[in-house]
Design a protein around this motif. Structure first.
Motif, PDB file in Angstrom:
ATOM      1  N   SER A  57       5.651  -4.726  13.937  1.00 21.52           N
ATOM      2  CA  SER A  57       5.400  -2.985  13.712  1.00 21.52           C
ATOM      3  C   SER A  57       6.371  -2.563  15.187  1.00 21.52           C
ATOM      4  CB  SER A  57       4.219  -2.698  14.438  1.00 21.52           C
ATOM      5  OG  SER A  57       3.348  -2.728  13.754  1.00 21.52           O
ATOM      6  N   SER A  58       7.713  -3.820  15.498  1.00 18.60           N
ATOM      7  CA  SER A  58       8.719  -3.402  16.342  1.00 18.60           C
ATOM      8  C   SER A  58      10.019  -4.286  16.685  1.00 18.60           C
ATOM      9  CB  SER A  58       7.952  -3.048  18.129  1.00 18.60           C
ATOM     10  OG  SER A  58       8.241  -4.309  17.892  1.00 18.60           O
ATOM     11  N   GLU A  93       7.830   3.505  10.065  1.00 18.50           N
ATOM     12  CA  GLU A  93       6.685   4.478  10.479  1.00 18.50           C
ATOM     13  C   GLU A  93       7.013   6.014   9.626  1.00 18.50           C
ATOM     14  OE1 GLU A  93       5.123   7.001  12.227  1.00 18.50           O
ATOM     15  OE2 GLU A  93       5.796   6.112  14.002  1.00 18.50           O
ATOM     16  N   GLY A 149       5.032   0.369  14.050  1.00 17.60           N
ATOM     17  CA  GLY A 149       5.917   1.202  13.229  1.00 17.60           C
ATOM     18  C   GLY A 149       7.334   1.104  13.462  1.00 17.60           C
ATOM     19  N   VAL A 150       8.238   0.146  12.858  1.00 16.84           N
ATOM     20  CA  VAL A 150       9.816   0.939  13.093  1.00 16.84           C
ATOM     21  C   VAL A 150      10.167   1.936  12.750  1.00 16.84           C
ATOM     22  CG1 VAL A 150       9.932  -2.156  13.221  1.00 16.84           C
ATOM     23  CG2 VAL A 150      10.559  -0.266  11.140  1.00 16.84           C
ATOM     24  N   LEU A 154       1.293  -3.382  22.673  1.00 21.87           N
ATOM     25  CA  LEU A 154       1.499  -3.573  21.145  1.00 21.87           C
ATOM     26  C   LEU A 154       2.874  -3.348  21.129  1.00 21.87           C
ATOM     27  CD1 LEU A 154      -1.375  -2.831  19.122  1.00 21.87           C
ATOM     28  CD2 LEU A 154      -0.859  -4.765  19.276  1.00 21.87           C
ATOM     29  N   GLN A 155       3.599  -2.071  21.268  1.00 23.03           N
ATOM     30  CA  GLN A 155       4.720  -1.328  20.995  1.00 23.03           C
ATOM     31  C   GLN A 155       4.861   0.002  22.406  1.00 23.03           C
ATOM     32  OE1 GLN A 155       4.515  -0.701  17.253  1.00 23.03           O
ATOM     33  NE2 GLN A 155       6.903  -0.038  17.284  1.00 23.03           N
ATOM     34  N   SER A 156       6.511  -0.073  22.104  1.00 22.09           N
ATOM     35  CA  SER A 156       6.906   1.313  22.951  1.00 22.09           C
ATOM     36  C   SER A 156       6.945   2.326  21.362  1.00 22.09           C
ATOM     37  CB  SER A 156       7.575   0.558  24.146  1.00 22.09           C
ATOM     38  OG  SER A 156       8.577   1.746  24.523  1.00 22.09           O
ATOM     39  N   LYS A 157       7.195   3.251  22.193  1.00 22.97           N
ATOM     40  CA  LYS A 157       8.061   4.371  21.409  1.00 22.97           C
ATOM     41  C   LYS A 157       8.011   5.880  21.534  1.00 22.97           C
ATOM     42  CE  LYS A 157       5.464   4.263  16.507  1.00 22.97           C
ATOM     43  NZ  LYS A 157       6.776   4.121  16.217  1.00 22.97           N
TER      44      LYS A 157
END
Lengths: 358, 358
Positions: free
Chosen positions: A101-102, A124, A131-132, B234-237
């Motif tokens: 997701s990244s 995304e 999501g990327v 899980l992820q940074s956004k």
């Protein structure tokens, strides 16, 4: 006298079939994360693999994938919550495909050196959860992008059919098509299914609808209920006018009142917001009769008012908190939440004895 | 990357000791029903039996009693939800004492022919949940009443210190004394403990307080927290102003916003009512820093806003949803419920990996 869940695997298979027929241009994958929302991931996956030829499954964690691999030997199994380095042994051993997701996750994946598994990529499209971005995906090389077998995104408002954000997300996902010309695409889960064929792409991820949640208006009438939950009656009690009931005296008898105490509570996933709001059911002459929950839901016990029910209910040994006329969605509404939460909390609670049909 | 619960058994033992010292005239029994509210009934019971000489335990069901018998060989184990005929084998094999709550149950017990176990009797004092009335207890013969080793009732409003109903219930229970001159009496659970020595009777039933819920104002300051819950990031956004987040777009970024996605959700007992309300924590230079939950809690993922936190948090691998500064009671308040429900739902959820301290 432990509470008992009847789980109808034939109904799960029937509901899966409905999805397949409704999305003939797509493959229908089965979402069995969170132990198939509590219903039993092995049992559900085995049923769909054997009886319905399902060959694509989604779970959240590597350990969940490992759990279903023995009953889905050659299926594709995807890990929706990605992976970290501690998962690599399971991923290799059980041939599991993480949903990356990244860019960070992609780099970790490359470092793992695994070359015989095609991961999925979450992109995304507007949910802003995982999501990327389009820019990040564009910055990958062609060779990097070709590593992905499946491109996945997720709708934010699929349960709001008229919300233009659905169309916006679909258009966003379409932009990625040229970046990944050979990959399968997936956007809709159970609640996106009803939005129309152009939301189905290559893979629909069916979960909630299979398990009896009414997420797809065009199919809801044909859906079968999967869960029936039976609990023991502990005691029948006659109250006088003015007597108060349960913790913090939140219910006062306004007339002579007959209550039953049932052996179930929030320890069994029956949300405390059902206090003075929910209903329970009894079998009577082949029909269901309904009694309101009175007083607070406590940890192991709830109380219901049977004053208006036939006299025979006083000695009923069992009651039902979920059945084919009071569904997960109904309980979710009464509890001020959604059926998904009810399903997951009740069916994953430890005490329920599970009996499978089909 | 499964979520992880750290459970401090030394803290449980410490809290049990606080109860004992506060109720010196009574025995303090341990309530370990519902798998010790999710913390692990075997682990908790063994700790208290070995280190604190606890010899009296309460569970709800016969199967729960059977589970702790191996680690509490000569203790009294009571079944709060009574019994039915399917439980009799377990009751005999593991020497379990049901708490009988109705004359019906008492008659079934007599029919069972078990003579070497002294059951308990639950009596009505105003909760109107379970228990025989004074009239029913009076109608038993002396010989029948002498079969009971323990007379038990339960407070409705123990968390409302000033509620006169507490005194009323105490007086009601006192009436039964002359009917059962040789039995032990028990009224208070964790939240009745603080009401004073005259509420302790012979046996106090400690549960919630031992597990870290602040149920006893005179002792809350000395209590230790038991549970710490760690989840993966899980992820940074990075979001732009106007971007919406999560299901049904319930949060809109009012400025450039940095969010983290965490691998936990309502499937893990994290109530959906924490959407846009709860908080999560990160370790930073030996301190805790706090981020608000933004958007809907979903089944396996939550999002938090770290815009105002130190830059280093962007790459934090782990977050904490419960710790010593954000307790079960705090999460219960933010979720619109009580710490008991939070404890039971989170700790009994299937995915948490448990690591015991002590």
């Amino acid at each position: 006298m432990l509470p008992k869940l009847y789980i109808d695997l034939d109904a799960v298979a029937h509901n899966y079939e409905l999805c397949k027929n409704f999305a003939p241009s797509a493959q229908v994958a089965a979402v069995v994360k969170d132990n198939a929302y509590g219903l039993g991931a092995r049992e559900v996956a085995q049923k769909l693999y054997r009886d319905k030829n399902c060959r694509r499954f989604f779970v959240a964690y590597a350990s969940e994938g490992a759990e279903i691999r023995p009953v889905t030997p050659d299926a594709d199994i995807y890990l929706l919550n990605g992976f970290d380095t501690t998962d690599i042994d399971l991923i290799k051993q059980f041939n599991l495909a993480p949903v990356l997701s990244s860019i960070d996750q992609f780099e970790k994946w490359q470092q793992s050196g695994i070359s015989n598994i095609k991961p999925a990529l979450q992109v995304e499209s507007g949910l802003h959860r995982l999501g990327v971005s389009y820019e990040e995906a564009s910055a990958l090389s062609d060779a990097q992008r070709e590593q992905f077998g499946l491109i996945l995104s997720h709708l934010a408002c699929a349960d709001e059919e008229q919300n233009p954000f659905n169309e916006h997300q679909k258009q966003e996902l379409m932009r990625y098509k040229s970046l990944f010309p050979n990959a399968l695409f997936s956007l809709s889960a159970s609640d996106g299914l009803g939005l129309g064929a152009d939301f189905h792409f290559d893979v629909v991820r069916a979960g909630a609808f299979m398990y009896g949640l009414k997420t797809c208006p065009p199919l809801n009438d044909k859906q079968k209920q999967v869960v029936c939950a039976e609990v023991s009656v502990l005691q029948s009690k006659q109250l006088q006018t003015g007597d108060t009931i349960g913790y913090n005296q939140t219910f006062t008898a306004k007339r002579p009142t007959r209550i039953l105490a049932l052996s179930v509570g929030y320890a069994d996933g029956m949300l405390r917001t059902l206090s003075n709001k929910g209903s329970v059911f009894f079998k009577y002459n082949g029909n269901w009769v309904k009694a309101p929950i009175v007083g607070r839901v406590s940890m192991d016990i709830i109380l219901c008012d049977i004053t208006d029910l036939p006299k025979e209910i006083e000695t009923a040994p069992k009651a039902f908190i979920l059945n084919d006329v009071y569904t997960l969605d109904d309980m979710g509404r009464d509890a001020g939440t959604i059926g998904y939460e009810v399903l997951s909390l009740i069916c994953n609670s430890r005490r329920w004895q599970k009996e499978y049909i089909g």
